[in-house]
Motif scaffolding. Structure first.
Motif, PDB file in Angstrom:
ATOM      1  N   LEU A 148      65.658  30.916  25.188  1.00 38.20           N
ATOM      2  CA  LEU A 148      64.962  32.153  25.520  1.00 38.20           C
ATOM      3  C   LEU A 148      65.883  32.788  26.518  1.00 38.20           C
ATOM      4  O   LEU A 148      66.394  33.924  26.537  1.00 38.20           O
ATOM      5  N   PHE A 149      66.832  32.227  27.574  1.00 39.59           N
ATOM      6  CA  PHE A 149      67.811  32.698  28.584  1.00 39.59           C
ATOM      7  C   PHE A 149      69.006  33.113  27.458  1.00 39.59           C
ATOM      8  O   PHE A 149      69.654  34.198  28.273  1.00 39.59           O
ATOM      9  N   THR A 150      69.498  32.455  26.582  1.00 37.64           N
ATOM     10  CA  THR A 150      70.600  33.013  25.795  1.00 37.64           C
ATOM     11  C   THR A 150      70.166  34.271  25.024  1.00 37.64           C
ATOM     12  O   THR A 150      70.805  35.311  25.085  1.00 37.64           O
ATOM     13  N   LEU A 151      68.837  34.337  24.466  1.00 43.03           N
ATOM     14  CA  LEU A 151      68.376  35.776  23.828  1.00 43.03           C
ATOM     15  C   LEU A 151      68.507  36.688  24.836  1.00 43.03           C
ATOM     16  O   LEU A 151      68.706  38.130  24.756  1.00 43.03           O
ATOM     17  N   SER A 152      67.883  36.464  26.231  1.00 44.50           N
ATOM     18  CA  SER A 152      67.687  37.406  27.143  1.00 44.50           C
ATOM     19  C   SER A 152      69.173  38.132  27.730  1.00 44.50           C
ATOM     20  O   SER A 152      69.333  39.321  27.696  1.00 44.50           O
ATOM     21  N   LEU A 153      69.949  37.110  27.678  1.00 45.27           N
ATOM     22  CA  LEU A 153      71.480  37.715  28.200  1.00 45.27           C
ATOM     23  C   LEU A 153      72.117  38.249  26.910  1.00 45.27           C
ATOM     24  O   LEU A 153      72.544  39.315  27.103  1.00 45.27           O
ATOM     25  N   THR A 154      71.684  37.888  25.832  1.00 45.91           N
ATOM     26  CA  THR A 154      72.381  38.416  24.558  1.00 45.91           C
ATOM     27  C   THR A 154      71.907  39.737  24.535  1.00 45.91           C
ATOM     28  O   THR A 154      72.702  40.825  24.468  1.00 45.91           O
ATOM     29  N   TRP A 155      70.602  40.133  24.759  1.00 50.18           N
ATOM     30  CA  TRP A 155      70.110  41.536  24.575  1.00 50.18           C
ATOM     31  C   TRP A 155      70.699  42.432  25.618  1.00 50.18           C
ATOM     32  O   TRP A 155      70.841  43.862  25.462  1.00 50.18           O
ATOM     33  N   PRO A 205      66.441  34.658  39.642  1.00 50.00           N
ATOM     34  CA  PRO A 205      65.991  33.921  38.577  1.00 50.00           C
ATOM     35  C   PRO A 205      66.934  32.494  38.189  1.00 50.00           C
ATOM     36  O   PRO A 205      66.103  31.776  37.745  1.00 50.00           O
ATOM     37  N   VAL A 206      68.142  32.685  38.619  1.00 52.44           N
ATOM     38  CA  VAL A 206      68.844  31.317  38.109  1.00 52.44           C
ATOM     39  C   VAL A 206      68.243  30.269  38.883  1.00 52.44           C
ATOM     40  O   VAL A 206      68.332  28.950  38.144  1.00 52.44           O
ATOM     41  N   THR A 207      67.801  30.079  40.071  1.00 54.01           N
ATOM     42  CA  THR A 207      67.156  29.096  40.920  1.00 54.01           C
ATOM     43  C   THR A 207      66.111  28.392  40.044  1.00 54.01           C
ATOM     44  O   THR A 207      66.162  27.267  39.901  1.00 54.01           O
ATOM     45  N   SER A 208      65.166  29.392  39.834  1.00 48.33           N
ATOM     46  CA  SER A 208      63.885  28.920  39.184  1.00 48.33           C
ATOM     47  C   SER A 208      64.199  28.047  37.839  1.00 48.33           C
ATOM     48  O   SER A 208      63.788  27.029  37.484  1.00 48.33           O
ATOM     49  N   TRP A 232      60.479  34.762  34.259  1.00 49.04           N
ATOM     50  CA  TRP A 232      61.948  35.421  34.255  1.00 49.04           C
ATOM     51  C   TRP A 232      62.588  35.505  32.958  1.00 49.04           C
ATOM     52  O   TRP A 232      63.148  36.654  32.485  1.00 49.04           O
ATOM     53  N   CYS A 233      62.759  34.524  31.931  1.00 47.72           N
ATOM     54  CA  CYS A 233      63.187  34.628  30.799  1.00 47.72           C
ATOM     55  C   CYS A 233      62.512  35.720  29.963  1.00 47.72           C
ATOM     56  O   CYS A 233      63.231  36.591  29.355  1.00 47.72           O
ATOM     57  N   VAL A 238      62.461  40.880  27.310  1.00 45.20           N
ATOM     58  CA  VAL A 238      61.613  41.942  26.672  1.00 45.20           C
ATOM     59  C   VAL A 238      62.145  43.443  27.393  1.00 45.20           C
ATOM     60  O   VAL A 238      62.394  44.518  26.443  1.00 45.20           O
ATOM     61  N   VAL A 239      62.753  43.587  28.660  1.00 46.05           N
ATOM     62  CA  VAL A 239      63.268  44.729  29.199  1.00 46.05           C
ATOM     63  C   VAL A 239      64.314  44.996  28.369  1.00 46.05           C
ATOM     64  O   VAL A 239      64.755  46.239  28.002  1.00 46.05           O
ATOM     65  N   ALA A 240      65.481  44.057  28.044  1.00 46.45           N
ATOM     66  CA  ALA A 240      66.808  44.160  27.629  1.00 46.45           C
ATOM     67  C   ALA A 240      66.538  44.506  26.096  1.00 46.45           C
ATOM     68  O   ALA A 240      67.182  45.638  25.655  1.00 46.45           O
TER      69      ALA A 240
END
Length: 253
Positions: A148-155, A205-208, A232-233, A238-240
């Motif tokens: 999920l984190f990878t997809l969120s940053l990718t978008w 977000p990174v800490t959580s 967060w993820c 969704v927003v990205a």
């Protein structure tokens, strides 16, 4: 229609994956750099950092994994920018293929490339002494969060890839993302930080995400932290995704 989209996306994904495997600097940046950071922190700084009963390599690994992902997605923006500047998008639009297939090919390539990088980093961490007694459900949860984190940053990377004016601008957006884990619980406990820095570190977000992954791998209770990490993820994803698709439609219209 769905079959047409899937087959086109598969072919285009193969094309972008070949670009990754032929780019030595991509491999160095996305794999070697995080490994070098892990070696540096564990063997140089690790002895000076108190992480309690948890070994420092176990404490550090979740943050290194997020840095690995942040390093990898910068190349997603770079490759997307290169296709636009090279006129590939216009060429594909004149062909009978699914329009969104080009975009999804870059997203899937980012996901596959980052998964490979994460596996390599995990392997090196094992050689350095990383151990986990986590069960299958915990490992599946960790994998799900990382995907999920990878997809969120990718978008997120898709947006500068489509809008940047220069190649430096396309990939430079990833630098703050790589730096963000340093102001979190990724490398040191947040209770050692001064007041304002600690407030920021504990509420970004990174800490959580790091705390949740660390808790799952070390068999510690994660409580509601896992839902915060997932929120967060999913929120970023969704927003990205919404912004990226709007920008893409405007770009090809």
């Amino acid at each position: 229609m769905a079959t047409h989209f899937l087959s086109d996306t598969a072919v285009l994904t193969g094309r972008t994956m070949r670009h990754v495997t032929r780019s030595l600097d991509t491999i160095i940046t996305t794999v070697i750099t995080p490994i070098a950071m892990m070696l540096l922190f564990v063997y140089v700084f690790g002895g000076a950092i108190d992480t309690g009963a948890v070994s420092y390599v176990n404490y550090l690994l979740p943050g290194i994994l997020l840095i690995t992902i942040a390093s990898g997605i910068s190349y997603t923006a770079f490759r997307l920018f290169g296709d636009i500047q090279g006129g590939i998008f216009e060429r594909f639009q004149s062909m009978p293929i699914a329009r969104t297939g080009v975009l999804w090919a870059h997203v899937l390539t980012s996901l596959v490339a980052n998964v490979i990088s994460l596996v390599v980093v995990f392997g090196v961490a094992l050689l350095m002494g990383f151990r986990s007694g986590a069960g299958v459900p915990a490992w599946l949860a960790v994998i799900g969060i990382l995907v999920l984190f990878t997809l969120s940053l990718t978008w997120m990377a898709v947006i500068p890839g489509l809008t940047a004016k220069t190649v430096d601008g396309a990939s430079a957006f990833a630098y703050p993302l790589i730096f963000l884990p340093f102001i979190s619980s990724a490398f040191v406990p947040t209770d050692t930080m001064p007041g304002p820095v600690r407030v920021f570190a504990e509420n970004q977000p990174v800490t959580s995400i790091v705390d949740t992954i660390r808790g799952l791998l070390t068999r510690q209770p994660v409580g509601n932290g896992i839902w915060t990490a997932l929120a967060w993820c999913m929120g970023i994803l969704v927003v990205a995704y919404m912004f990226a698709t709007v920008v893409y439609r405007r770009r090809i219209s």
